[in-house]
Design an enzyme around this catalytic site. Structure first.
Site, short mmCIF file in Angstrom:
data_model
loop_
_atom_site.label_atom_id
_atom_site.label_comp_id
_atom_site.label_asym_id
_atom_site.label_seq_id
_atom_site.Cartn_x
_atom_site.Cartn_y
_atom_site.Cartn_z
N CYS A 172 64.98 39.64 23.86
CA CYS A 172 64.79 40.86 24.05
C CYS A 172 63.30 40.95 23.88
O CYS A 172 62.53 40.13 23.55
CB CYS A 172 65.53 42.03 23.11
SG CYS A 172 64.87 41.92 21.55
N CYS A 179 61.87 39.60 20.77
CA CYS A 179 61.59 38.17 20.79
C CYS A 179 60.33 37.84 21.31
O CYS A 179 59.47 36.96 20.65
CB CYS A 179 62.75 37.66 21.57
SG CYS A 179 64.39 37.99 20.84
N ASP A 199 31.88 45.38 52.21
CA ASP A 199 30.68 44.54 53.01
C ASP A 199 30.87 44.55 54.40
O ASP A 199 32.13 44.73 54.78
CB ASP A 199 31.04 42.84 52.26
CG ASP A 199 29.83 42.17 53.13
OD1 ASP A 199 28.77 42.53 53.11
OD2 ASP A 199 30.30 41.21 53.69
N ASP A 228 33.77 38.85 51.68
CA ASP A 228 34.33 37.69 51.86
C ASP A 228 33.15 36.27 51.75
O ASP A 228 33.78 35.37 51.80
CB ASP A 228 34.68 37.58 53.58
CG ASP A 228 33.29 37.73 54.40
OD1 ASP A 228 32.43 38.44 53.96
OD2 ASP A 228 33.48 37.32 55.53
N ASP A 232 28.89 37.84 48.09
CA ASP A 232 29.84 38.78 47.49
C ASP A 232 30.36 38.73 46.18
O ASP A 232 30.79 39.49 45.50
CB ASP A 232 30.77 39.32 48.43
CG ASP A 232 30.35 39.71 49.65
OD1 ASP A 232 29.29 40.49 49.73
OD2 ASP A 232 30.99 39.37 50.82
#
Length: 856
Positions: free
Chosen positions: A11, A14, A437, A635, A639
């Protein structure tokens, strides 16, 4: 992040115990334990042996995970549902003996079902049979007692502790009552014998265990389904590859493939590793990685990825990425790491789970004592205490967040959207501003020919032939666009001589002895006369963000070819979807203002920030964050700082490895439309987590007082067996609710709503002059629609703070939906939802000490 498999957890208490123990190990900087996958992610310099030892000292088991890319079968085995078959066997055996026990205890006592004659009046014999049958059920389900009391000895009680204490208390009290019954029978006190007979709770001791086992089995089956996405990805991992060695084909295990090896793939076969096509052409189904069902054509020079399927032709490829470096392995690692991390929202449940079980045990003891002090019999008081133990469910709290995160992350992976961590899955849904961008994100990143304007008396083919001949020796991106267009039009390119590149002007060469040239308007004007109509057309194209290239020869202008970086097909729709979700969209670019404005208008963004140098993007993101949570989409290498600075960095999958490494979310399909899909999925996952947490908390908030007997004055009470049934179903319900996410459509706009916390468009952002350029770089782009608009000409605005004051004043008017204010243009463009007088608009602005000179 190093990952470990943890055993023995039952559970949330734990997992909290394991997490606390590992965080205490010197050198560990962070630790996250997942109850869902029984896994643990650890960061830091601590050794694996020290971490395993800490887990073992906490009362659990741990072992380092094998790399999924190297041993997919081992990783799959770790995720396989071994628990459900074991629980099923336990449940069947328990039900058999429980059925007999219930016949003796309730069937005979309550409904008078017949028993063998030697039990007539022999209540002690019936009690002994119940004791034996309950004992057998307890032995069958001994795992509850081993785990529960082991946790108690380690001062880390868990859910199994609650079950074990409840069942043991029922059994021990019933055993005491049975012995007391023998004394009463020896004394001939039949009334007392019957009294003690009613105090036997052997059926409760067995029923509690059986019902909890039912819930555990249902929970295990549901939990198994939440990891289906990860398991299906691992099953895609190819086991062998066909290599070319010394001219012969050799089939080898995938682990033996090395970078640079040549391999072949026939139709219908899976591509074994990432590679580059050397020979052949085919259509490759990449749906396993991207979710895109349409096959992608591949030819020499194209990249292929592991686990994709070659559908038609024969391919000969060179291995470029193998083992853990393949795209598939990276996806598996991202999904697995996300499952091993925790979302910030999980902290609430983790905090509660840490003291939940000890608190429940205390409440149970207190409940028993209170009922005894109120004068109730010990059996009755004990029943109330046991009910508290068996209805409390820390598992529902512990599973509320991770199951939703796992299902949401798996759904994203199936659609080519990869969240690196649970935190990034949560953060994406809170986005208020998206910074995009331009090049490669909004646009294709590759210049293309958009317009051809031949001079009078010149055909398009003549203009293209001259242009292509001149450009074929140039390395400029614009030259490649002209050559690509000429190739599609099957235009021949005669060789030229005396080629020369003139920096800042253009090109010149000789074709069949004739001087030819191309370049900008200023350069061409020194070589030939440019008609006024072509000059006007070139100016119009430039205003649209296109680059006009002039070409001529032998003192005569041949025409103009316009080239531009065109919008991706889905960019305007994606931006519109983001805006409909209440998100402000900003475009960042290093282009000049005129080109940026043109692209911004076409795309429909809320604001354009132009002239931003690579090192200035991070500063712009920092300023945007003053207005709300920011997601940056990019990309390129330049960036990466902005992706890292943003609250959520989103990398286009076709971008550079640096951008992907810096981002929190990776879009494998390189589609801008996946940005709103990712945010949509995040919001749906957050809603699901909130639902799960609500039901988990409300279940315990209502269930515990009900079990304790708080509502008995109102006629509501709870039998321990019904409490156990409720507990067994609580976690199952939470997991089942999370599985509903699998039905969610990421790309449907049907349920898009602007959240109440959606950020209003803020004042334009201007990078500091030291970071970029001293000239203005921010221009709001007004989108044309059917709403009523008015333009106010305002004098006196000097900076962005002035803009903000005017904007706030105008938007305070009930009829104004939005005001786009520019101190540079001296305008305020208002979007209206109802008629409003010019006088009211003028007064709102002039109350802020600015002057309105006109309203259109």
């Amino acid at each position: 992040m190093e990952q470990y498999t943890v055993t023995g957890m039952s559970c949330a208490a734990c997992s909290a115990r394991v997490e606390k123990a590992v965080k205490a190990v010197p050198g560990v900087t962070s630790c996250s334990v997942s109850l869902l996958t029984n896994s643990m992610g650890v960061e830091g310099t601590a050794s694996a042996s020290a971490i395993v030892k800490a887990v073992q000292e906490a009362g659990y088991g741990a072992s380092p995970k094998a790399a999924a890319a190297e041993t997919p079968s081992v990783e799959l085995d770790a995720l396989a549902d071994h628990e459900t078959p074991r629980l099923k066997k336990r449940l069947i055996a328990s039900l058999v003996f429980l059925a007999v026990l219930m016949y003796f205890s309730m069937g005979h006592m309550m409904w008078g079902w017949p028993l063998p004659h030697w039990f007539d009046g022999n209540h002690v014999a019936m009690g002994l049979v119940q004791l034996l049958l309950a004992g057998i059920v307890m032995v069958i389900n001994q795992k509850f007692f081993i785990s529960g009391f082991k946790g108690l000895l380690h001062r880390a009680p868990n859910m199994d502790t609650l079950v074990a204490l409840g069942s043991s208390a029922s059994f021990l009290w019933s055993t005491y009552a049975l012995f007391a019954m023998t004394r009463a029978q020896v004394d001939g006190n039949d009334a007392l014998v019957m009294h003690y007979m009613m105090e036997l709770y052997f059926e409760s001791a067995a029923m509690i265990l059986t019902l909890i086992t039912v819930g555990k089995m249902l929970e295990a089956r549901s939990k198994g389904k939440t990891t289906d996405a990860l398991k299906s990805l691992m099953k895609l991992a190819p086991q062998t590859a066909t290599l070319l060695r010394e001219g012969a084909e050799v089939t080898v295990p995938i682990a033996q493939v090395k970078k640079g090896d040549l391999f072949v793939v026939r139709p219908g076969e899976n591509i074994p590793v990432d590679g580059l096509v050397l020979e052949g052409s085919s259509a490759v189904n990449e749906s396993a990685l991207t979710g895109e069902s349409i096959p992608v054509d591949k030819a020499a020079g194209d990249k292929v990825s592991a686990a994709t399927t070659n559908q038609s032709g024969f391919l000969k490829c060179e291995a470029t990425r193998v083992g853990e470096d393949t795209t598939l392995a990276q996806i598996i690692r991202m999904v697995s790491d996300a499952a091993a991390t925790k979302a910030p929202i999980a902290k609430i449940a983790d905090t509660v789970s840490g003291f939940f079980v000890p608190a429940v045990i205390s409440i149970s003891v207190l409940t028993t004592l209170v009922w005894l002090l109120l004068g109730r019999e010990f059996g009755y008081a004990l029943a109330r205490g046991i009910s508290v133990l068996v209805i409390s469910c820390p598992c529902a709290l512990g599973l509320a967040t991770p199951v939703a995160i796992m299902v949401g992350n798996g759904l994203g992976a199936r659609n080519g959207i990869l969240f690196k961590t649970a935190a990034s899955l949560e953060a994406a849904g809170r986005t208020q501003i998206v910074a995009l961008d331009k090049t490669g994100t909004i646009t294709s990143g590759e210049p293309r020919v958009t317009d051809i304007l031949p001079a009078e008396g010149v055909s398009e083919s003549e203009l293209l032939t001259l242009a292509a001949s001149l450009e074929q020796k140039s390395e400029h991106p614009l030259a490649k666009a002209v050559l690509a267009y000429a190739e599609t039009e099957t235009i021949a390119c005669p060789d030229v001589t005396d080629f020369a590149a003139l920096p800042g002007n253009g090109l010149s060469a000789r074709l069949d002895g004739m001087e030819i040239y191309g370049g900008n308007a200023e350069f061409i004007a020194t070589k030939a006369s440019v008609p006024a109509e072509l000059q006007a057309e070139a100016a119009r194209l430039a205003a649209e963000g296109k680059t006009p290239l002039f070409f001529g020869g032998a003192g005569r202008l041949m025409g103009v070819i316009a080239v531009a970086d065109t919008l991706k097909e889905d960019s305007p729709r994606a931006i519109r979807e983001l805006q409909n979700m209440g998100i402000r969209v900003v475009m960042l670019t290093g282009d000049n203002q005129r080109t940026a404005d043109a692209i911004g208008r076409q795309a429909g963004v809320d604001e354009v920030i132009a002239g931003v140098l690579p090192d200035g993007k991070e500063a712009v993101i920092r300023r945007l964050q003053e207005s709300g949570k920011v997601a940056m989409v990019g990309d390129g290498i330049n960036d990466a700082p902005a992706l890292t600075r943003a609250d959520t960095g989103i990398a286009i999958g076709a971008g550079t490895d640096v951008a992907i490494d810096a981002a929190d979310v990776v879009l494998m399909n390189s589609r801008l439309s996946d940005v709103p899909a990712a945010i949509r999925l995040s919001r749906a996952t957050l809603r699901n987590i909130h639902e799960n947490l609500f039901w988990a908390f409300i279940y315990n908030i209502i269930g515990i007082p009900l079990a304790a007997g708080v509502f008995i004055p109102f006629g509501l009470t709870l039998n321990p067996m019904f409490g156990a049934a409720a507990m067994s179903l609580s976690s199952f319900c939470v997991v089942s609710n999370a599985l509903r996410l699998n039905l969610f459509d990421l790309h449907s706009t049907k349920h898009d709503r602007k959240p109440k916390s959606a950020a209003l468009p803020a004042a334009p952002v201007q990078p500091a002059a030291a970071e970029n350029t001293a000239e203005p770089v921010s221009v709001p782009v007004v989108k044309e629609d059917n709403a009523m608009k008015k333009t106010l000409h305002v004098e006196g605005m000097m900076c962005c703070h002035c803009e903000a004051r005017v904007k706030k004043a105008l938007e305070a008017l009930p009829a104004v939906d939005e005001a786009v204010v520019s101190h540079e243009a001296g305008t305020a463009i208002v979007t209206l939802n109802a008629e409003v007088s010019d006088a009211d608009l003028k007064k709102a602005v002039e109350d802020q000490d600015y002057k309105v000179t006109g309203i259109e």
